[in-house]
Design an enzyme around this catalytic site. Structure first.
Site, PDB file in Angstrom:
ATOM      1  N   SER A  24     -51.388   9.584  17.896  1.00  0.00           N
ATOM      2  CA  SER A  24     -51.024   8.239  18.349  1.00  0.00           C
ATOM      3  C   SER A  24     -51.955   7.763  19.457  1.00  0.00           C
ATOM      4  O   SER A  24     -51.803   6.655  19.960  1.00  0.00           O
ATOM      5  CB  SER A  24     -49.567   8.205  18.824  1.00  0.00           C
ATOM      6  OG  SER A  24     -49.353   9.185  19.810  1.00  0.00           O
ATOM      7  N   THR A 156     -35.118 -37.142  11.721  1.00  0.00           N
ATOM      8  CA  THR A 156     -34.338 -36.143  10.989  1.00  0.00           C
ATOM      9  C   THR A 156     -34.968 -36.116   9.606  1.00  0.00           C
ATOM     10  O   THR A 156     -35.421 -37.165   9.107  1.00  0.00           O
ATOM     11  CB  THR A 156     -32.844 -36.519  10.879  1.00  0.00           C
ATOM     12  OG1 THR A 156     -32.727 -37.767  10.201  1.00  0.00           O
ATOM     13  CG2 THR A 156     -32.198 -36.653  12.264  1.00  0.00           C
ATOM     14  N   HIS A 157     -35.048 -34.925   9.016  1.00  0.00           N
ATOM     15  CA  HIS A 157     -35.747 -34.758   7.726  1.00  0.00           C
ATOM     16  C   HIS A 157     -37.197 -35.262   7.798  1.00  0.00           C
ATOM     17  O   HIS A 157     -37.751 -35.690   6.795  1.00  0.00           O
ATOM     18  CB  HIS A 157     -35.023 -35.507   6.591  1.00  0.00           C
ATOM     19  CG  HIS A 157     -33.534 -35.315   6.588  1.00  0.00           C
ATOM     20  ND1 HIS A 157     -32.918 -34.289   5.919  1.00  0.00           N
ATOM     21  CD2 HIS A 157     -32.549 -36.010   7.220  1.00  0.00           C
ATOM     22  CE1 HIS A 157     -31.609 -34.373   6.116  1.00  0.00           C
ATOM     23  NE2 HIS A 157     -31.349 -35.396   6.901  1.00  0.00           N
ATOM     24  N   SER A 278     -65.297 -28.586  12.230  1.00  0.00           N
ATOM     25  CA  SER A 278     -65.539 -28.045  10.897  1.00  0.00           C
ATOM     26  C   SER A 278     -67.035 -27.926  10.703  1.00  0.00           C
ATOM     27  O   SER A 278     -67.795 -28.790  11.150  1.00  0.00           O
ATOM     28  CB  SER A 278     -64.950 -28.986   9.844  1.00  0.00           C
ATOM     29  OG  SER A 278     -65.591 -28.791   8.602  1.00  0.00           O
ATOM     30  N   LYS A 284     -64.088 -33.732  11.751  1.00  0.00           N
ATOM     31  CA  LYS A 284     -62.873 -32.944  11.921  1.00  0.00           C
ATOM     32  C   LYS A 284     -62.707 -32.416  13.338  1.00  0.00           C
ATOM     33  O   LYS A 284     -63.653 -32.137  14.058  1.00  0.00           O
ATOM     34  CB  LYS A 284     -62.865 -31.752  10.953  1.00  0.00           C
ATOM     35  CG  LYS A 284     -62.688 -32.134   9.510  1.00  0.00           C
ATOM     36  CD  LYS A 284     -61.321 -32.729   9.191  1.00  0.00           C
ATOM     37  CE  LYS A 284     -60.214 -31.694   9.184  1.00  0.00           C
ATOM     38  NZ  LYS A 284     -60.230 -30.852   7.982  1.00  0.00           N
ATOM     39  N   ASN A 286     -59.922 -29.693  14.428  1.00  0.00           N
ATOM     40  CA  ASN A 286     -58.803 -28.945  13.870  1.00  0.00           C
ATOM     41  C   ASN A 286     -57.932 -28.293  14.941  1.00  0.00           C
ATOM     42  O   ASN A 286     -58.457 -27.682  15.877  1.00  0.00           O
ATOM     43  CB  ASN A 286     -59.336 -27.874  12.904  1.00  0.00           C
ATOM     44  CG  ASN A 286     -60.049 -28.496  11.718  1.00  0.00           C
ATOM     45  OD1 ASN A 286     -59.646 -29.560  11.232  1.00  0.00           O
ATOM     46  ND2 ASN A 286     -61.128 -27.865  11.268  1.00  0.00           N
ATOM     47  N   GLU A 291     -52.094 -23.927  15.044  1.00  0.00           N
ATOM     48  CA  GLU A 291     -51.813 -23.264  13.761  1.00  0.00           C
ATOM     49  C   GLU A 291     -51.652 -21.759  13.946  1.00  0.00           C
ATOM     50  O   GLU A 291     -50.802 -21.126  13.307  1.00  0.00           O
ATOM     51  CB  GLU A 291     -52.954 -23.551  12.772  1.00  0.00           C
ATOM     52  CG  GLU A 291     -52.990 -25.013  12.356  1.00  0.00           C
ATOM     53  CD  GLU A 291     -54.300 -25.380  11.651  1.00  0.00           C
ATOM     54  OE1 GLU A 291     -54.246 -25.710  10.478  1.00  0.00           O
ATOM     55  OE2 GLU A 291     -55.372 -25.330  12.278  1.00  0.00           O
ATOM     56  N   TYR A 318     -34.639  12.952  18.828  1.00  0.00           N
ATOM     57  CA  TYR A 318     -35.985  12.469  18.529  1.00  0.00           C
ATOM     58  C   TYR A 318     -36.450  12.905  17.145  1.00  0.00           C
ATOM     59  O   TYR A 318     -36.234  14.033  16.729  1.00  0.00           O
ATOM     60  CB  TYR A 318     -36.971  12.988  19.586  1.00  0.00           C
ATOM     61  CG  TYR A 318     -38.392  12.518  19.345  1.00  0.00           C
ATOM     62  CD1 TYR A 318     -38.839  11.302  19.836  1.00  0.00           C
ATOM     63  CD2 TYR A 318     -39.295  13.288  18.595  1.00  0.00           C
ATOM     64  CE1 TYR A 318     -40.134  10.863  19.603  1.00  0.00           C
ATOM     65  CE2 TYR A 318     -40.593  12.851  18.355  1.00  0.00           C
ATOM     66  CZ  TYR A 318     -41.005  11.641  18.861  1.00  0.00           C
ATOM     67  OH  TYR A 318     -42.287  11.215  18.629  1.00  0.00           O
ATOM     68  N   GLN A 323     -42.561   7.531  16.717  1.00  0.00           N
ATOM     69  CA  GLN A 323     -43.923   7.227  17.175  1.00  0.00           C
ATOM     70  C   GLN A 323     -44.428   5.931  16.537  1.00  0.00           C
ATOM     71  O   GLN A 323     -45.334   5.285  17.063  1.00  0.00           O
ATOM     72  CB  GLN A 323     -44.840   8.399  16.820  1.00  0.00           C
ATOM     73  CG  GLN A 323     -46.272   8.204  17.199  1.00  0.00           C
ATOM     74  CD  GLN A 323     -47.046   9.508  17.114  1.00  0.00           C
ATOM     75  OE1 GLN A 323     -46.902  10.360  17.961  1.00  0.00           O
ATOM     76  NE2 GLN A 323     -47.857   9.649  16.085  1.00  0.00           N
ATOM     77  N   LYS A 326     -44.644   2.024  18.316  1.00  0.00           N
ATOM     78  CA  LYS A 326     -45.564   1.432  19.296  1.00  0.00           C
ATOM     79  C   LYS A 326     -46.528   0.396  18.742  1.00  0.00           C
ATOM     80  O   LYS A 326     -46.662  -0.690  19.311  1.00  0.00           O
ATOM     81  CB  LYS A 326     -46.328   2.539  20.017  1.00  0.00           C
ATOM     82  CG  LYS A 326     -45.463   3.248  21.038  1.00  0.00           C
ATOM     83  CD  LYS A 326     -46.160   4.456  21.615  1.00  0.00           C
ATOM     84  CE  LYS A 326     -45.192   5.596  21.810  1.00  0.00           C
ATOM     85  NZ  LYS A 326     -44.548   6.094  20.570  1.00  0.00           N
TER      86      LYS A 326
HETATM   87  N1  ARG Z   1     -46.570  10.604  20.667  1.00  0.00           N
HETATM   88  C1  ARG Z   1     -45.164  10.840  20.574  1.00  0.00           C
HETATM   89  C2  ARG Z   1     -44.410   9.539  20.314  1.00  0.00           C
HETATM   90  O1  ARG Z   1     -44.976   8.523  20.514  1.00  0.00           O
HETATM   91  C3  ARG Z   1     -44.664  11.464  21.828  1.00  0.00           C
HETATM   92  C4  ARG Z   1     -43.426  12.257  21.661  1.00  0.00           C
HETATM   93  C5  ARG Z   1     -43.724  13.483  20.882  1.00  0.00           C
HETATM   94  N2  ARG Z   1     -42.606  14.317  20.805  1.00  0.00           N
HETATM   95  C6  ARG Z   1     -42.483  15.284  19.886  1.00  0.00           C
HETATM   96  N3  ARG Z   1     -41.389  15.993  19.903  1.00  0.00           N
HETATM   97  N4  ARG Z   1     -43.432  15.535  19.019  1.00  0.00           N
HETATM   98  O2  ARG Z   1     -43.277   9.524  19.894  1.00  0.00           O
END
Ligand code: ARG
Length: 468
Positions: A24, A156-157, A278, A284, A286, A291, A318, A323, A326
């Site tokens: 990660s 409206t509409h 453009s 143009k 834009n 958007e 957990y 993971q 994120k």
């Molecule tokens: N990189 C992991 C996460 O974002 C950290 C936690 C890892 N924990 C584990 N028991 N492998 O979730």
């Protein structure tokens, strides 16, 4: 070679694809500052409780500070083999300070570590976003004050319905953003509890002081249940839900800006800073930023759906599934922050064209409701009958390609002989908006007061004119 952080029972290396799916660090490196702050608070607590001696504590804290400087200077090489931000930093600490580094992970786990880091990260984001939203409200309220009496068609509409003022329209968004800020503040209040010390899932046999780390990191209190602390991501979900609603609001305003800035409407001109040309059509201009704000909603809603789906049905506590919280969340936070910045800039810079708005407001029988109301008030007609009479007058006008005020009194009386010349007083768009004095209505006096109230409130909130 087996992993040096957890490889004790492993004889051979992981597969390359395993490393790729497991790592990660590519995205969680953005948690470095929160990770180091959490580690420093943890180390200080270990020293205070006698679990770590002073010397090792000092060594660890100095090492962590050095790592923070290296990362900020761009001198830190992140390693995929070390999986994530937590192990990258810990491994570096070991290189820098030697065996003392190995004592930092006493009475904690990456599970409580990552939950702590992520809460801190979202809290910082929410604080930044709240100020940014106050600024957006400020710009909207400024424009609303300047245009409290500028008449435009209310729709409206997307059909011209009744005249309103441009200021009133903008203040509608100030109200929406106020509720967005409220939702985000609620999320912040609930997320501000510390998971640190929950360890892997069950708590720890060391006599740690969770209140101390919670306080050092600005949390209100430690989370009460260690399983809950490491296994829920509702704080991310709540933030993403509130951001999705905010993004919906921004996308509506963005859409209106696209419509208003079109040649057909011509209600506003967006500035050079927030439009593009453009490469083939020289005429143009834009509204790309509007958007894109409209489109960013997709990512933000998508992040919410992604995480709702990831979390659904996960057994406590957990699992590595978490993971996957994120990347989509970071993407949504970035999109939201950028959207608010772009919207604020567009609003601050946009140039309204009151004459175009006024002309459009007068077209399309927008004062038909005022005529019906007049029939009720002046002639004591029941509203349903007034509605019918007005409908016939609108037909009379439209059959000859005219507006209501262009009918003669005689023509009006041919539909209902009781109509008097006083009716013409309510047919102008100015008279129409001025009469909407009910609480929350569009009368210019109401709008001026509402804009002033908002500017005063936002001013107290730290949004001083100097910041504009
Ligand atoms: N990189 C992991 C996460 O974002 C950290 C936690 C890892 N924990 C584990 N028991 N492998 O979730």
């Amino acid at each position: 070679m087996s992993n040096k952080m957890w490889g004790g029972r492993f004889a051979s290396a992981t597969d390359a694809a395993m490393e790729a799916i497991n790592a990660s660090i590519g995205f969680d490196q953005r948690l470095y500052a929160e990770d180091i702050a959490g580690s420093k608070a943890h180390a200080a607590m270990l020293v205070a409780t006698g679990i770590l001696d002073d010397k090792d504590g000092d060594t660890i804290v100095q090492g962590l500070d050095a790592i923070l400087s290296q990362i900020e200077a761009g001198e830190f090489t992140f390693s995929t083999a070390l999986e994530d931000i937590h192990m990258n930093i810990e491994a570096r600490l070991a290189e820098l300070v030697g065996p003392a580094a190995g004592r930092l992970h006493t009475a904690r786990s990456r599970n409580d570590q990552v939950a702590t880091d992520f809460r801190l990260h979202i809290r910082n984001f929410l604080d930044r976003l709240d100020s940014a939203l106050a600024r957006l409200q400020w710009e909207l309220a400024q424009k609303a004050f300047a245009h409290h009496a500028t008449v435009m068609p209310g729709f409206t509409h997307l059909q011209a319905a009744q005249p309103v003022t441009f200021g009133h329209h903008l203040l509608a968004y100030v109200e929406m953003v106020a509720r967005d800020r409220g939702r985000l503040r609620d999320a912040r209040r609930r997320l501000n509890e510390s998971p640190l010390g929950a360890a892997a899932l069950a708590g720890t046999s060391f006599a740690i002081d969770r209140d101390m780390t919670a306080e050092a990191l600005g949390f209100d209190r430690p989370m009460a249940n260690s399983l809950d602390a490491v296994s829920d991501r509702d704080f991310v979900l709540e933030t993403l839900s509130a951001l999705s609603i905010l993004a919906g609001h921004l996308s509506r305003l963005a859409e209106e800006m696209v419509i208003w800035s079109s040649a057909q409407f011509g209600f506003i001109t967006l500035s050079d800073a927030w439009t593009t040309g453009s490469s083939i059509m020289p005429q143009k201009r834009n509204p790309d930023a509007a958007e894109l704000v409209r489109a960013k909603t997709g990512r933000i809603n998508g992040a919410l759906m992604t995480l709702l789906t990831v979390m659904k049905g996960l057994p406590l506590a957990y699992s590595k599934d978490m993971q996957e919280d994120k990347e989509p969340a970071f993407d949504a936070l970035d999109a939201a922050e950028l959207s608010v910045a772009a919207m604020t800039g567009m609003v601050a810079d946009m140039e309204p064209h009151p004459e175009r708005m006024r002309a459009a407001a007068g077209a399309g029988y927008a004062t038909a409701t005022d005529l019906a109301d007049w029939l009720v008030r002046a002639l004591a007609l029941p509203f349903r009958e007034a509605h019918h009479v007005t409908g016939r007058l609108v037909k009379l006008a439209s059959d000859s390609g005219r507006e209501l005020h262009e009918l003669t009194l005689e023509e009006m009386q041919s539909v209902d002989p009781r109509i008097t010349a006083a009716v013409f007083d309510v047919l102008s768009v100015e008279a129409s908006v001025a009469s909407r004095t009910s609480y929350g209505g569009t009368a210019p006096d109401n709008v001026r007061r509402a804009a002033q109230d908002w500017l005063a409130r936002l001013g107290e909130d730290g949004m001083a004119p100097a910041q504009v």
